[in-house]
Design an enzyme around this catalytic site. Structure first.
Site, mmCIF file in Angstrom:
data_model
loop_
_atom_site.group_PDB
_atom_site.id
_atom_site.type_symbol
_atom_site.label_atom_id
_atom_site.label_comp_id
_atom_site.label_asym_id
_atom_site.label_seq_id
_atom_site.Cartn_x
_atom_site.Cartn_y
_atom_site.Cartn_z
ATOM 1 N N LYS A 186 0.849 -1.201 0.000
ATOM 2 C CA LYS A 186 0.000 0.000 0.000
ATOM 3 C C LYS A 186 0.888 1.256 0.000
ATOM 4 O O LYS A 186 2.108 1.163 -0.070
ATOM 5 C CB LYS A 186 -0.957 -0.038 1.193
ATOM 6 C CG LYS A 186 -1.965 -1.200 1.095
ATOM 7 C CD LYS A 186 -3.018 -1.007 0.006
ATOM 8 C CE LYS A 186 -3.705 -2.274 -0.462
ATOM 9 N NZ LYS A 186 -4.578 -2.934 0.487
HETATM 10 C C1 LIG Z 1 -5.693 -3.931 0.729
HETATM 11 C C2 LIG Z 1 -7.138 -3.651 0.745
HETATM 12 C C3 LIG Z 1 -7.954 -3.988 1.832
HETATM 13 C C4 LIG Z 1 -7.471 -4.815 2.979
HETATM 14 O O1 LIG Z 1 -6.358 -4.306 3.620
HETATM 15 P P1 LIG Z 1 -5.594 -5.210 4.716
HETATM 16 O O2 LIG Z 1 -4.763 -4.234 5.467
HETATM 17 O O3 LIG Z 1 -4.789 -6.204 3.947
HETATM 18 O O4 LIG Z 1 -6.637 -5.863 5.559
HETATM 19 C C5 LIG Z 1 -9.280 -3.604 1.820
HETATM 20 N N1 LIG Z 1 -9.801 -2.944 0.777
HETATM 21 C C6 LIG Z 1 -9.068 -2.609 -0.304
HETATM 22 C C7 LIG Z 1 -9.708 -1.845 -1.407
HETATM 23 C C8 LIG Z 1 -7.723 -2.974 -0.361
HETATM 24 O O5 LIG Z 1 -6.999 -2.666 -1.450
#
Ligand SMILES: *Cc1c(COP(=O)(O)O)cnc(C)c1O
Length: 383
Positions: A186
């Site tokens: 991210k």
């Molecule tokens: C990555 C992601 C999540 C989940 O994030 P985590 O930290 O892995 O639980 C939820 N929604 C979207 C749109 C994502 O890209």
């Protein structure tokens, strides 16, 4: 092995992150403690507006806790875009409620407001917009829509740090609760981690209790007050969603770099846009006028004039050692979620899925890596 492979993503981890994690390991305090507390304070200050920030071990946990605090349960409906990661919808099922899927807009890749309004029933309680790829949804329009129908908004901002809507930061832009992700790929990372942000004191209090086993006092109190270790009550069957200090130590450094990170990604996006302008592709959606974009993903959509299919395009890049991804196969196409869609159709998301590909985009990308991606994309698409 191809010469000069380019990965889809490489996290930007510097000596500062390594030193911060090492210091935490040497300190003797590994789980939630002073670093997690400092991370929450720094994150709340970064968003501004007097928000409360609550650190958790994933964005999925933040989404779950947010919906739980909003009182969602069996019989309730929650509106979710079909073009998202499954986490957005699965938390609705954790609580026994029903996700109602809605198609997205071709221009923004965000949830379609007219279709959202049409999907509202007397059981609808919450709308969960996703700021897709880091482009903010029309939060002004969504807030007005939610207010007309007495609904709450939990925005999935996993892609959207930092971003803003009409001069207001994500986390303050019309949602009741916002969830951020610090998963490895991210816009900033703690390896695994997440943050819930809200301005609603009642929601924050409930989230704090449910984050750590339903214990009736704040996790930080428990680790700092000598008596709190055994003098506590359990008021609900809570969850185990707290963030470690090891992760928070890393998050404190990454957060300080978040503005530099988005500037680096924006530069790469501008270079890609210029290089692909004459190709048979749709370039990624721009931020709406007055908004800013986090540039989490760079998504091309092949047009009918492209000489290859999307799948062959991905294979051609793979053969050249270039990593790509697809965001996303829409949830209504997934075996489990199909049952929640009846005979509804989602033509916009289907068309996006058939033609989209996400190219490498990350903070530490070298010029030579980006030039290589550009050269291969142009060659495959006949540019
Ligand atoms: C990555 C992601 C999540 C989940 O994030 P985590 O930290 O892995 O639980 C939820 N929604 C979207 C749109 C994502 O890209």
């Amino acid at each position: 092995m191809t010469a000069n492979p380019v990965p889809f993503f490489r996290p930007s981890i510097g000596e500062e992150e390594i030193a911060a994690v090492t210091e935490c390991l040497r300190s003797g305090w590994l789980t939630t403690g002073p670093k997690a507390h400092a991370f929450e304070e720094a994150f709340a200050a970064y968003i501004g507006g007097g928000v409360t920030a609550i650190a958790v071990n994933s964005a999925t946990a933040a989404l779950h806790l947010g919906l739980e605090a909003l009182g969602i349960g069996p019989g309730d409906e929650v509106i979710v875009p079909t073009l998202t990661f499954t986490a957005t919808a699965e938390v609705v099922r954790y609580l026994g409620a029903t996700p109602v899927f809605v198609d997205v807009e071709a221009e923004s890749l965000c949830i379609d407001l007219a279709l959202t309004e049409a999907a509202i029933s007397e059981r609808t309680r919450v709308i969960m917009p996703v700021h897709f790829a880091g482009r903010m949804c029309d939060m002004t329009g969504l807030r007005a829509l939610a207010d007309r129908h007495g609904l709450r908004i939990l925005d999935d901002a996993a892609h959207a740090l930092p971003a803003s809507h009409q001069g207001v930061s994500v986390g303050l832009a019309g949602a009741d609760v916002t969830s951020f992700s610090f998963y490895a790929n991210k816009t900033m990372t703690t390896g695994e981690g997440g943050m819930l942000v809200t301005r609603d004191a009642d929601l924050a209090a409930r989230v704090r209790v449910m984050r750590l086993h339903g214990i009736d006092r704040d996790v930080f109190n428990r680790f700092s007050d000598p008596r709190a270790g055994w003098v506590y009550d359990v008021v609900a069957p809570g969850f185990k969603y707290n963030l470690t200090d090891i992760a928070a130590a890393m998050g404190l450094v990454q957060l300080r770099r978040a503005d530099d990170f988005v500037a680096l990604r924006a530069g790469r996006v501008a270079r890609y846009d210029a290089a692909f302008a004459d190709l048979p592709v749709l370039l990624p959606p721009k931020a709406a006028e007055g908004d800013t974009h986090s540039h989490h993903l760079y998504i091309l959509r092949l047009t009918e004039a492209a000489p290859v299919s999307r799948d062959d395009f991905i294979l051609a890049l793979k053969a050249e050692g270039i990593g790509t991804s697809v965001h996303y196969r829409p949830l209504h196409q997934m075996t489990f979620w199909k049952d929640y869609c009846g005979n509804k159709t989602f033509p916009v998301a289907d068309a996006i899925f058939d033609t989209c590909v996400s190219l490498p985009l990350f903070m530490d990308m070298h010029d030579a890596e980006q030039e290589r991606v550009i050269a291969v994309v142009r060659q495959v698409l006949g540019g």
